[in-house]
Design a protein around this motif. Structure first.
Motif, PDB file in Angstrom:
ATOM      1  N   THR A  96       0.858  -1.179   0.000  1.00 58.54           N
ATOM      2  CA  THR A  96       0.000   0.000   0.000  1.00 58.54           C
ATOM      3  C   THR A  96       0.891   1.225   0.000  1.00 58.54           C
ATOM      4  O   THR A  96       2.104   1.135   0.239  1.00 58.54           O
ATOM      5  N   ILE A  97       0.308   2.384  -0.282  1.00 61.03           N
ATOM      6  CA  ILE A  97       1.080   3.628  -0.337  1.00 61.03           C
ATOM      7  C   ILE A  97       0.231   4.769   0.210  1.00 61.03           C
ATOM      8  O   ILE A  97      -1.008   4.756   0.084  1.00 61.03           O
ATOM      9  N   ASP A 109      -0.403   6.790   9.038  1.00 58.46           N
ATOM     10  CA  ASP A 109       0.001   6.429   7.679  1.00 58.46           C
ATOM     11  C   ASP A 109       1.344   5.713   7.684  1.00 58.46           C
ATOM     12  O   ASP A 109       1.542   4.714   6.971  1.00 58.46           O
ATOM     13  N   TRP A 110       2.281   6.221   8.471  1.00 55.24           N
ATOM     14  CA  TRP A 110       3.602   5.581   8.565  1.00 55.24           C
ATOM     15  C   TRP A 110       3.467   4.143   9.060  1.00 55.24           C
ATOM     16  O   TRP A 110       4.011   3.220   8.464  1.00 55.24           O
ATOM     17  N   PRO A 156       7.451   9.118   2.298  1.00 58.31           N
ATOM     18  CA  PRO A 156       8.538   8.698   3.188  1.00 58.31           C
ATOM     19  C   PRO A 156       8.354   7.298   3.763  1.00 58.31           C
ATOM     20  O   PRO A 156       9.320   6.535   3.865  1.00 58.31           O
ATOM     21  N   GLY A 157       7.129   6.937   4.141  1.00 57.79           N
ATOM     22  CA  GLY A 157       6.888   5.603   4.684  1.00 57.79           C
ATOM     23  C   GLY A 157       7.116   4.521   3.647  1.00 57.79           C
ATOM     24  O   GLY A 157       7.741   3.493   3.926  1.00 57.79           O
ATOM     25  N   TYR A 158       6.621   4.746   2.445  1.00 54.66           N
ATOM     26  CA  TYR A 158       6.778   3.781   1.360  1.00 54.66           C
ATOM     27  C   TYR A 158       8.256   3.606   1.012  1.00 54.66           C
ATOM     28  O   TYR A 158       8.739   2.484   0.823  1.00 54.66           O
ATOM     29  N   ASP A 194      -3.153   1.181  -9.914  1.00 54.92           N
ATOM     30  CA  ASP A 194      -3.863   2.083  -9.007  1.00 54.92           C
ATOM     31  C   ASP A 194      -2.898   2.916  -8.165  1.00 54.92           C
ATOM     32  O   ASP A 194      -3.174   4.074  -7.850  1.00 54.92           O
ATOM     33  N   ASN A 195      -1.746   2.327  -7.789  1.00 55.32           N
ATOM     34  CA  ASN A 195      -0.787   3.039  -6.949  1.00 55.32           C
ATOM     35  C   ASN A 195      -0.175   4.255  -7.638  1.00 55.32           C
ATOM     36  O   ASN A 195       0.308   5.166  -6.966  1.00 55.32           O
TER      37      ASN A 195
END
Length: 253
Positions: A96-97, A109-110, A156-158, A194-195
């Motif tokens: 997921t992103i 989110d992170w 940043p998380g991705y 989709d991403n």
């Protein structure tokens, strides 16, 4: 071509319902593998990926699992590891992103992105990979990213998770290669899924991306098919700890 023949093998593909995961499952089935598809919203019967696999003459099983739930992921790993028919190929594609500038990127989110894209990948691979090590053979293929090499913008998380996948690929390869288990990763480039819809909808950003890709087009999910079959096959028997870009030349620019 027997090097690429997957007949009689069982492949698990996470994130299999659509996009890259569906293309991966279809490619593995076309090469002869039976497929277990895993996704949070995967239909029990009648899914498009099931139709792809059965059209290739292979069997398909659907498992619905939420990779944001650590307990569900551990349960999936235990269930797959305990089956009478062992998993020969594990494709870790679920992901997921969340796109938010770093200064505004929430803890929620992170945590979600790191859990789905990194923690869950390790937990599932630890369980299934242990059975491969015990048997002396198996193939693990992670979905990495161009952001396993680069920093990206507003993700940043991705980026942190995909850098983690690159490191995990190498770490597991170091431990498991002596036991006949190949651990590698594919790093898709800019693929029309989709991403990446938000990027494709941004005319300026989409144009800038296309200008850097030597192939001069967005990738399609099926562009990942060959790399998936290759890394899952005997043709890649001496390949360990590699992150293979499939990016239209982006990283070479």
């Amino acid at each position: 071509m027997s090097l690429f023949d997957l007949s009689g093998r069982l492949a698990v593909v996470t994130g299999a319902r659509r996009g890259i995961g569906r293309a991966m499952a279809r490619a593995l089935a076309s090469a002869g593998a039976d497929v277990i598809g895993v996704s949070v919203n995967l239909e029990e019967t009648g899914s498009e990926v099931e139709k792809d696999v059965t059209a290739a003459g292979r069997t398909f099983e659907a498992i619905r699992t939420d990779f944001a739930d650590p307990d569900a992921v551990r349960a999936l790993g235990a269930e797959l590891a305990g089956r009478e028919r062992p998993v020969d190929i594990l494709v870790n594609n679920a992901g997921t992103i969340r796109r938010t500038p770093a200064a505004d990127h929430s803890d929620a989110d992170w945590d979600l992105v790191i859990q789905v894209n990194l923690h869950a990948q390790f937990a599932l691979t630890r369980a299934v990979g242990a059975t491969m090590v015990a048997r002396g053979r198996g193939k693990v293929v992670f979905s990495a990213s161009l952001l396993s090499f680069q920093g990206g913008i507003t993700v940043p998380g991705y980026t942190a998770a995909k850098h983690g996948i690159a490191g995990l690929t190498k770490a597991l390869a170091n431990e498991w290669a002596p036991h006949g288990v190949n651990v590698n990763a594919i790093a898709p480039g800019y693929i029309a899924t989709d991403n990446t819809q938000a990027l494709r909808d941004d005319a300026g950003r989409s144009r800038a991306i296309l200008e850097r890709i030597p192939a001069r087009r967005w990738g399609e999910a099926d562009d990942i098919a060959g790399a998936t079959v290759f890394l899952a096959s005997d043709a890649a028997a001496y390949i360990h700890g590699t992150i293979l870009p499939v990016d239209g030349g982006w990283l070479g620019r």
